[in-house]
Design a protein around this motif. Sequence first.
Motif, PDB file in Angstrom:
ATOM      1  N   ARG A  55      19.613 -46.320  68.183  1.00 43.78           N
ATOM      2  CA  ARG A  55      19.429 -47.142  67.873  1.00 43.78           C
ATOM      3  C   ARG A  55      17.732 -46.689  66.625  1.00 43.78           C
ATOM      4  NH1 ARG A  55      17.930 -50.385  71.323  1.00 43.78           N
ATOM      5  NH2 ARG A  55      15.766 -49.556  71.424  1.00 43.78           N
ATOM      6  N   TRP A  56      17.842 -45.930  66.286  1.00 45.85           N
ATOM      7  CA  TRP A  56      16.830 -45.183  65.510  1.00 45.85           C
ATOM      8  C   TRP A  56      17.351 -44.166  64.842  1.00 45.85           C
ATOM      9  CZ3 TRP A  56      12.136 -42.570  69.233  1.00 45.85           C
ATOM     10  CH2 TRP A  56      11.227 -43.901  69.505  1.00 45.85           C
ATOM     11  N   ARG A  57      18.246 -43.780  65.410  1.00 47.83           N
ATOM     12  CA  ARG A  57      19.305 -43.113  63.874  1.00 47.83           C
ATOM     13  C   ARG A  57      20.149 -44.004  63.673  1.00 47.83           C
ATOM     14  NH1 ARG A  57      23.927 -43.057  62.459  1.00 47.83           N
ATOM     15  NH2 ARG A  57      23.893 -44.390  64.123  1.00 47.83           N
ATOM     16  N   ALA A  58      21.116 -45.259  63.961  1.00 40.31           N
ATOM     17  CA  ALA A  58      21.137 -45.991  63.191  1.00 40.31           C
ATOM     18  C   ALA A  58      20.624 -47.124  62.409  1.00 40.31           C
ATOM     19  CB  ALA A  58      21.985 -46.929  63.645  1.00 40.31           C
ATOM     20  N   PRO A 117      16.686 -37.927  61.656  1.00 42.03           N
ATOM     21  CA  PRO A 117      17.260 -37.263  61.665  1.00 42.03           C
ATOM     22  C   PRO A 117      18.750 -36.092  62.536  1.00 42.03           C
ATOM     23  CG  PRO A 117      15.007 -36.376  61.425  1.00 42.03           C
ATOM     24  CD  PRO A 117      15.493 -37.526  61.893  1.00 42.03           C
ATOM     25  N   ALA A 118      19.884 -36.629  62.356  1.00 41.06           N
ATOM     26  CA  ALA A 118      21.143 -36.473  63.292  1.00 41.06           C
ATOM     27  C   ALA A 118      21.659 -35.627  62.407  1.00 41.06           C
ATOM     28  CB  ALA A 118      21.147 -37.801  64.392  1.00 41.06           C
ATOM     29  N   HIS A 119      23.378 -34.682  62.837  1.00 40.26           N
ATOM     30  CA  HIS A 119      23.744 -34.098  62.399  1.00 40.26           C
ATOM     31  C   HIS A 119      25.445 -34.629  63.477  1.00 40.26           C
ATOM     32  CE1 HIS A 119      21.080 -32.251  59.670  1.00 40.26           C
ATOM     33  NE2 HIS A 119      20.768 -32.115  60.937  1.00 40.26           N
ATOM     34  N   ARG A 120      27.003 -35.323  62.624  1.00 40.71           N
ATOM     35  CA  ARG A 120      27.199 -35.412  63.559  1.00 40.71           C
ATOM     36  C   ARG A 120      28.394 -33.915  63.452  1.00 40.71           C
ATOM     37  NH1 ARG A 120      29.395 -40.757  65.137  1.00 40.71           N
ATOM     38  NH2 ARG A 120      31.216 -39.870  65.772  1.00 40.71           N
ATOM     39  N   VAL A 121      28.171 -33.583  65.171  1.00 40.84           N
ATOM     40  CA  VAL A 121      29.382 -32.492  64.910  1.00 40.84           C
ATOM     41  C   VAL A 121      31.088 -32.967  65.561  1.00 40.84           C
ATOM     42  CG1 VAL A 121      29.525 -30.245  66.792  1.00 40.84           C
ATOM     43  CG2 VAL A 121      27.840 -31.071  65.494  1.00 40.84           C
ATOM     44  N   GLY A 134       8.537 -41.825  61.030  1.00 40.94           N
ATOM     45  CA  GLY A 134       9.112 -42.518  61.914  1.00 40.94           C
ATOM     46  C   GLY A 134      10.028 -43.295  62.560  1.00 40.94           C
ATOM     47  N   ALA A 135       8.949 -43.475  63.943  1.00 38.27           N
ATOM     48  CA  ALA A 135       9.067 -43.734  65.341  1.00 38.27           C
ATOM     49  C   ALA A 135       7.891 -45.205  65.430  1.00 38.27           C
ATOM     50  CB  ALA A 135       9.029 -43.664  66.715  1.00 38.27           C
ATOM     51  N   ASP A 136       7.265 -45.436  64.330  1.00 42.98           N
ATOM     52  CA  ASP A 136       6.440 -46.737  64.626  1.00 42.98           C
ATOM     53  C   ASP A 136       6.658 -47.836  64.559  1.00 42.98           C
ATOM     54  OD1 ASP A 136       4.661 -44.586  64.583  1.00 42.98           O
ATOM     55  OD2 ASP A 136       3.756 -44.946  62.182  1.00 42.98           O
ATOM     56  N   ASP A 137       6.425 -49.048  64.912  1.00 44.53           N
ATOM     57  CA  ASP A 137       6.983 -50.474  65.410  1.00 44.53           C
ATOM     58  C   ASP A 137       6.795 -50.803  63.847  1.00 44.53           C
ATOM     59  OD1 ASP A 137       7.154 -50.423  67.945  1.00 44.53           O
ATOM     60  OD2 ASP A 137       5.547 -50.881  68.310  1.00 44.53           O
ATOM     61  N   GLY A 138       7.164 -51.141  63.364  1.00 43.88           N
ATOM     62  CA  GLY A 138       7.933 -51.641  61.949  1.00 43.88           C
ATOM     63  C   GLY A 138       8.825 -51.359  61.350  1.00 43.88           C
ATOM     64  N   VAL A 139       8.629 -49.791  61.660  1.00 41.42           N
ATOM     65  CA  VAL A 139       9.488 -48.934  59.925  1.00 41.42           C
ATOM     66  C   VAL A 139      10.528 -49.832  59.803  1.00 41.42           C
ATOM     67  CG1 VAL A 139       9.465 -47.034  59.202  1.00 41.42           C
ATOM     68  CG2 VAL A 139       7.637 -47.163  60.603  1.00 41.42           C
ATOM     69  N   GLY A 140      10.733 -49.854  58.357  1.00 47.61           N
ATOM     70  CA  GLY A 140      12.536 -49.555  58.372  1.00 47.61           C
ATOM     71  C   GLY A 140      13.272 -51.142  58.968  1.00 47.61           C
TER      72      GLY A 140
END
Length: 71
Positions: A28-31, A36-40, A59-65
């Motif tokens: 969920r955080w990635r989407a 940050p993630a990389h597709r392999v 980035g993991a704080d509640d309400g961000v994004g």
Amino acid sequence: MAIMTAEPWVSVDQVAQHLGVARDTVYRWRAHRGLPAHRVGRLWKFKLSEVDDWVCAGGADDGVGGVDEPK
């Protein structure tokens, strides 16, 4: 002469364990929050240093994004 070793790529399960959250939260955080993630191929891979930097930046704080957890 110093030998530099590359940081290993880690899986969703390893990131979830590192952060103490569920795998679904990592996805969920990635989407929705820019984890940050990389597709392999079909897999998502992560560098823990990038994940840690993202967490420290809030980035993991509640309400961000604009995405809230289901109530």
